[in-house]
Motif scaffolding. Structure first.
Motif, short mmCIF file in Angstrom:
data_model
loop_
_atom_site.label_atom_id
_atom_site.label_comp_id
_atom_site.label_asym_id
_atom_site.label_seq_id
_atom_site.Cartn_x
_atom_site.Cartn_y
_atom_site.Cartn_z
N GLU A 14 1.20 -0.74 0.19
CA GLU A 14 -0.08 -0.13 -0.13
C GLU A 14 0.73 1.11 -0.60
N PRO A 15 0.31 2.24 -0.63
CA PRO A 15 1.38 3.78 -0.56
C PRO A 15 1.76 3.86 0.76
N GLU A 17 4.40 6.75 3.69
CA GLU A 17 5.02 7.89 3.28
C GLU A 17 6.05 7.34 4.50
N GLU A 22 7.26 10.26 -0.28
CA GLU A 22 6.14 8.58 0.11
C GLU A 22 6.17 8.37 -1.59
N SER A 24 4.82 4.05 -3.24
CA SER A 24 3.68 4.03 -4.32
C SER A 24 4.29 2.43 -3.90
N VAL A 25 3.09 1.62 -4.12
CA VAL A 25 2.24 0.46 -4.18
C VAL A 25 3.35 0.03 -5.13
N ASP A 27 6.26 -0.26 -4.59
CA ASP A 27 7.92 0.09 -4.24
C ASP A 27 8.92 -1.07 -3.53
#
Length: 134
Positions: A14-15, A17, A22, A24-25, A27
């Motif tokens: 899930e995203p 921070e 930030e 992203s999904v 990463d």
């Protein structure tokens, strides 16, 4: 201070921070364990060998993580700690170890990768100088 697996990687589901960055999904993020172990904000004089630093302070799993952490913690962690206590106790009880002068002048070995772990580039030599009297 030098864990066998120096970085822990995770793929984000899930995203997220982290600080002001930030992600992203999908990463991949990583935790560089030596960066934590040598952080001067957590460890006064972090590059000095000082086992006494653990006597008055039991670090949290976010300050000292030689076996990783969470539900993916190394399966062998408990065994490794038990084995280490027995090995060190046996050595200290039965032998006096010294490092030869020529070894003291050499730089500490840097680590090299071996699979997902790292090992010293060269052996660290110790000599049995004697056996303590009982």
């Amino acid at each position: 201070m030098h864990p066998a697996v120096p970085i822990v990687l995770r793929k984000l589901l899930e995203p997220q921070e982290i600080g002001e960055v930030e992600f992203s999904v999908g990463d991949i993020v990583g935790i560089a364990i030596p960066a934590i172990h040598f952080n001067p904000d957590l460890w006064p004089d972090p590059y000095r060998f000082n086992p006494d630093r653990f006597l008055d302070n039991i670090p949290t799993p976010f300050e000292y993580l030689p076996f990783g952490g969470g539900h993916r913690r190394c399966l062998g962690a408990a065994f490794a700690n038990y084995e280490l206590a027995i090995a060190i106790g046996t050595m200290l009880r039965t032998a006096v170890l010294t490092m030869p002068r020529r070894e003291q002048r050499r730089n500490l070995p840097r680590s090299v990768p071996r699979g997902i772990a790292v090992v010293p580039r060269r052996d660290i030599k110790l000599v049995v100088a004697g056996v303590p009297a009982n």
